[in-house]
Design an enzyme around this catalytic site. Sequence first.
Site, PDB file in Angstrom:
ATOM      1  N   CYS A 123      37.613  37.906  34.250  1.00  0.00           N
ATOM      2  CA  CYS A 123      36.272  38.364  33.927  1.00  0.00           C
ATOM      3  C   CYS A 123      36.317  39.592  33.007  1.00  0.00           C
ATOM      4  CB  CYS A 123      35.458  38.588  35.194  1.00  0.00           C
ATOM      5  SG  CYS A 123      33.682  38.780  34.887  1.00  0.00           S
ATOM      6  N   HIS A 152      36.078  33.151  37.901  1.00  0.00           N
ATOM      7  CA  HIS A 152      36.489  33.918  39.085  1.00  0.00           C
ATOM      8  C   HIS A 152      37.330  33.075  40.049  1.00  0.00           C
ATOM      9  CE1 HIS A 152      34.324  37.731  38.548  1.00  0.00           C
ATOM     10  NE2 HIS A 152      33.473  37.000  37.855  1.00  0.00           N
ATOM     11  N   GLU A 157      39.626  34.071  41.923  1.00  0.00           N
ATOM     12  CA  GLU A 157      39.952  34.817  43.141  1.00  0.00           C
ATOM     13  C   GLU A 157      38.998  34.514  44.294  1.00  0.00           C
ATOM     14  OE1 GLU A 157      36.538  37.072  41.726  1.00  0.00           O
ATOM     15  OE2 GLU A 157      38.217  36.143  40.675  1.00  0.00           O
TER      16      GLU A 157
END
Length: 251
Positions: free
Chosen positions: A112, A221, A223
């Site tokens: 990001c 994203h 994660e």
Amino acid sequence: MSRPIIAIPADIRFLDGAEWHAAQTQYLSAALNVADVMSFIVPAFERGNDIDAILDRVDGLLVSGSATNVHPSLYGVEAKDSDGPFDPGRDATSLPLIRRAIERGIPILAICRGIQELNVALGGTLASEIQEQPGNWDHRKPADVDRDAAFAIRQPVFIREGSCIAQHLGLAGEVQINSLHRQAIAQTAPLLQVEATAEDGTIEAVSVIDAKGFAVGVQWHPEYWAQTDAPSRALFEAFGRAVREYRDGKA
């Protein structure tokens, strides 16, 4: 053998009248539980950090997302109030860490804000409020929803056949991801190769050309769902393998 250690640059946050150097749990958790590495949070000082001293002590670099944006002056554009919020300490910490880690062949995963920092660090530029450009989707985080809904996997990207990302994920073509941003890469840095794009052409992943080690940036994203979504897990596992290989090569 003990786990390898990665560095993650902090964000500056203000809580109860005090300034904090902080990192979001979702990145630290994915690093620990999927990449199988420990994280050291690097304080985001505008001056005084010894970049080589930091990198001497770690085996990888994870550059996280953030609510702040890279300051436009760092890519030759005059800043407007609407371009913020900014975090000059984060800029001053992340960009030198990225450049030096690439020089040293230390594995990097940039997410990001991180992919935007990677691009700026290597000489690229960013576009603001991309949802206002003709033909572009609104990639911003949905309003008035909980975090799971905001980070829901709902958007396709197209991964280039034979790319670095395709090799790490074990697939190419259309992949569903969760991209939440209002800025994106405009001019790609000369040392970066575009690895994936959204349907509207927005750059969603890059890699460093001829990098000595793992050096990948994604706008989405991975994660957030790294423990349950297969492509997200594959990316963090690939990063973890690269970190361990780097650590073992130093021994």
